[in-house]
Design a protein around this motif. Structure first.
Motif, mmCIF file in Angstrom:
data_model
loop_
_atom_site.group_PDB
_atom_site.id
_atom_site.type_symbol
_atom_site.label_atom_id
_atom_site.label_comp_id
_atom_site.label_asym_id
_atom_site.label_seq_id
_atom_site.Cartn_x
_atom_site.Cartn_y
_atom_site.Cartn_z
ATOM 1 N N UNK A 369 0.767 -1.397 -0.276
ATOM 2 C CA UNK A 369 0.243 0.262 -0.392
ATOM 3 C C UNK A 369 0.946 1.431 -0.274
ATOM 4 N N UNK A 370 1.526 1.278 0.431
ATOM 5 C CA UNK A 370 3.189 2.679 0.989
ATOM 6 C C UNK A 370 3.376 2.467 0.001
ATOM 7 N N UNK A 371 3.877 1.605 -1.402
ATOM 8 C CA UNK A 371 4.248 1.490 -2.375
ATOM 9 C C UNK A 371 3.473 2.399 -3.772
ATOM 10 N N UNK A 372 2.219 1.568 -3.830
ATOM 11 C CA UNK A 372 1.120 2.661 -4.084
ATOM 12 C C UNK A 372 0.678 3.730 -4.001
ATOM 13 N N UNK A 373 0.687 4.353 -2.931
ATOM 14 C CA UNK A 373 0.954 5.845 -2.344
ATOM 15 C C UNK A 373 1.526 6.190 -2.529
ATOM 16 N N UNK A 374 2.999 5.677 -3.306
ATOM 17 C CA UNK A 374 3.976 6.429 -3.715
ATOM 18 C C UNK A 374 4.241 6.556 -4.802
ATOM 19 N N UNK A 375 3.374 5.801 -5.933
ATOM 20 C CA UNK A 375 3.603 6.065 -7.003
ATOM 21 C C UNK A 375 2.468 6.629 -7.169
ATOM 22 N N UNK A 376 1.407 6.613 -6.749
ATOM 23 C CA UNK A 376 0.292 7.875 -7.010
ATOM 24 C C UNK A 376 0.879 9.529 -6.725
ATOM 25 N N UNK A 377 1.274 9.588 -5.882
ATOM 26 C CA UNK A 377 1.897 11.057 -5.514
ATOM 27 C C UNK A 377 2.997 11.331 -6.238
ATOM 28 N N UNK A 378 3.578 10.887 -6.974
ATOM 29 C CA UNK A 378 4.863 10.743 -7.927
ATOM 30 C C UNK A 378 4.140 10.924 -9.245
ATOM 31 N N UNK A 379 2.929 11.224 -9.108
ATOM 32 C CA UNK A 379 2.241 11.068 -10.588
ATOM 33 C C UNK A 379 1.796 12.345 -10.891
ATOM 34 N N UNK A 380 0.795 12.666 -9.456
ATOM 35 C CA UNK A 380 0.426 13.401 -9.595
ATOM 36 C C UNK A 380 1.183 15.013 -9.161
ATOM 37 N N UNK A 381 2.589 14.340 -8.395
ATOM 38 C CA UNK A 381 3.510 15.956 -8.375
ATOM 39 C C UNK A 381 4.258 16.426 -9.250
ATOM 40 N N UNK A 382 4.409 15.148 -9.739
ATOM 41 C CA UNK A 382 5.172 15.338 -11.274
ATOM 42 C C UNK A 382 4.343 16.010 -12.387
ATOM 43 N N UNK A 383 2.895 15.531 -12.749
ATOM 44 C CA UNK A 383 2.450 16.859 -13.798
ATOM 45 C C UNK A 383 1.812 18.373 -12.489
ATOM 46 N N UNK A 384 1.804 18.327 -11.526
ATOM 47 C CA UNK A 384 1.511 19.032 -11.145
ATOM 48 C C UNK A 384 3.094 20.609 -11.620
ATOM 49 N N UNK A 385 3.770 19.823 -11.413
ATOM 50 C CA UNK A 385 5.310 20.900 -11.321
ATOM 51 C C UNK A 385 4.959 21.080 -12.831
ATOM 52 N N UNK A 386 5.321 19.654 -13.185
ATOM 53 C CA UNK A 386 5.172 20.054 -15.262
ATOM 54 C C UNK A 386 4.157 21.506 -15.501
#
Length: 407
Positions: A369-386
């Motif tokens: 679950x923690x790994x999945x949460x990290x992946x989703x956070x990675x997707x959200x934050x990088x697209x937001x930053x971009x």
């Protein structure tokens, strides 16, 4: 996020479905790569942890204070009693499945012309069985009787001595009182653990024989195994509160598993590098997609600003589009990664022997679950930053220049 803004962002993405699809696939691909690589490392952590616990260390070791600092030179100055009320107290502690005494010693093992230095453990075969579930018997059988004149030899040590089950070895030691002692035993089997270095030097025999060999009555450690590894810290705290600190030291497995701890540090750094690389790829892809969208819609943006739409609304629209790409790509990547992990785990990943191990293994992928949460956070934050820079440029356009862009 206002409903109108969300609807507008969705419609804008749908207007150029091909570019949106490519952007979503880029995010999903990054999430899949992160989850599969991270899931592989997570499985290595779990398997190595359980192998270390259930072949050598147990979850908790109870010893005399300073035993691990000074006991190597004089282990018999730190002996625990053979029987004591504290053992019963530990066994009654919630979470403790089994408590086994061990007597550590060392000496020389001889067979025919070969004489090899060894490290030995005297164990109670019955109590040890729940602890040593990951101890792999490669030849012969495990110890079964507390009184049989038998020895279980690490496969590397057995190879050096040239012994197989049924052979006879002589153990030569210096007893606790300083006098030499010897014991002739029959090899009943060979074993392997997660550590090749340990297997090259170690052997086990019933603790009654080890006490006879060393002329002592007691144990150098009591080893406890728990129903769940996650309860280690909780049980350690309970035992430290219940046992006198002057007489007993409670040591969790994490304090003894040096190889495991170094492996975790190394692989954690590697997965952080993977995460950074994937994040950069996503940022560059989404930023390029959003900049193309801004260029294509320059006249439209100028018209919106000319009729009174606020600049922050324009900026919010582009950021919302980026977040939608992140959400869709992240969720799609998570679902695809779970599917691929299930398939790969069912097939297995044959791996060669890593450094420090004698044989290969079949790896799996574990997505936590923690790994999945990290992946989703990675997707959200990088697209937001971009999305921030393209959105800012869109909102700061000169209205007259924007209206004349395609003329």
């Amino acid at each position: 996020m206002p409903t109108v803004g969300l609807r507008t962002a969705t419609r804008n993405l749908w207007r150029n479905a091909s570019r949106t699809t490519i952007a979503i696939l880029a995010v999903a691909g990054g999430v899949v790569a992160f989850l599969l690589s991270g899931g592989f490392i997570e499985w290595i952590f779990q398997d190595m942890r359980e192998s270390t616990i259930h072949s050598q260390l147990g979850h908790i070791q109870v010893v005399r204070p300073a035993y691990f600092d000074k006991g190597i030179a004089d282990p018999y100055a730190f002996l625990l009693p053979a029987e004591s009320p504290e053992q019963a107290l530990i066994e009654r502690t919630p979470g403790v499945v089994s408590l086994a005494p061990r007597l550590a010693f060392s000496g020389l093992a001889s067979h025919d012309e070969a004489t090899i230095a060894f490290i030995g453990e005297g164990v109670d075969p019955r109590r040890e069985r729940p602890i040593s579930t990951r101890l792999t018997i490669t030849l012969g059988r495990d110890l079964t009787d507390a009184s049989e004149p038998a020895v279980l030899v690490g496969e590397g040590l057995a190879r050096s001595l040239g012994v197989t089950p049924g052979a006879t070895v002589v153990l030569l030691t210096t007893a606790a009182n300083g006098s030499p002692n010897a014991l002739e035993l029959t090899v009943v089997g060979t074993f392997a653990t997660v550590s090749k270095e340990f297997d090259d030097r170690a052997l086990r025999l019933p603790i009654a024989l080890a006490r006879k060999l060393m002329r002592v009555d007691g144990a150098t450690s009591w080893v406890a195994v728990l129903d769940k590894t996650e309860r280690t810290a909780e049980v350690v705290q309970t035992l430290r509160a219940g046992l006198p600190g002057k007489g007993f030291e409670i040591v969790p497995w994490t304090a003894l598993a040096d190889f495991y701890n170094k492996t975790v540090v190394l692989f954690t750094k590697q997965i952080s590098v993977v995460k950074l690389i994937i994040g950069l790829i996503i940022v560059l892809t989404i930023s390029n997609t959003q900049m193309m969208a801004v260029l294509e819609r320059t006249t439209e943006i100028g018209t919106s600003l000319a009729i009174g739409q606020r600049r922050r609304v324009v900026m919010r629209t582009f950021i919302t589009e980026g977040l939608l790409i992140g959400v869709l790509g992240g969720i799609s990547g998570l679902l695809l990664a779970c599917l691929l992990a299930t398939i790969i785990t069912a097939v297995g990943i044959p791996m060669p022997p890593p450094p420090g191990m004698a044989r290969g293994y079949v790896a799996q992928i574990v997505i936590t679950y923690s790994l999945a949460a990290d992946a989703l956070v990675l997707a959200f934050t990088t697209t937001l930053f971009a999305s921030v820079l393209p959105a800012w440029k869109a909102s700061r356009m000169n209205i007259v220049d924007a209206l004349r862009y395609n003329q």
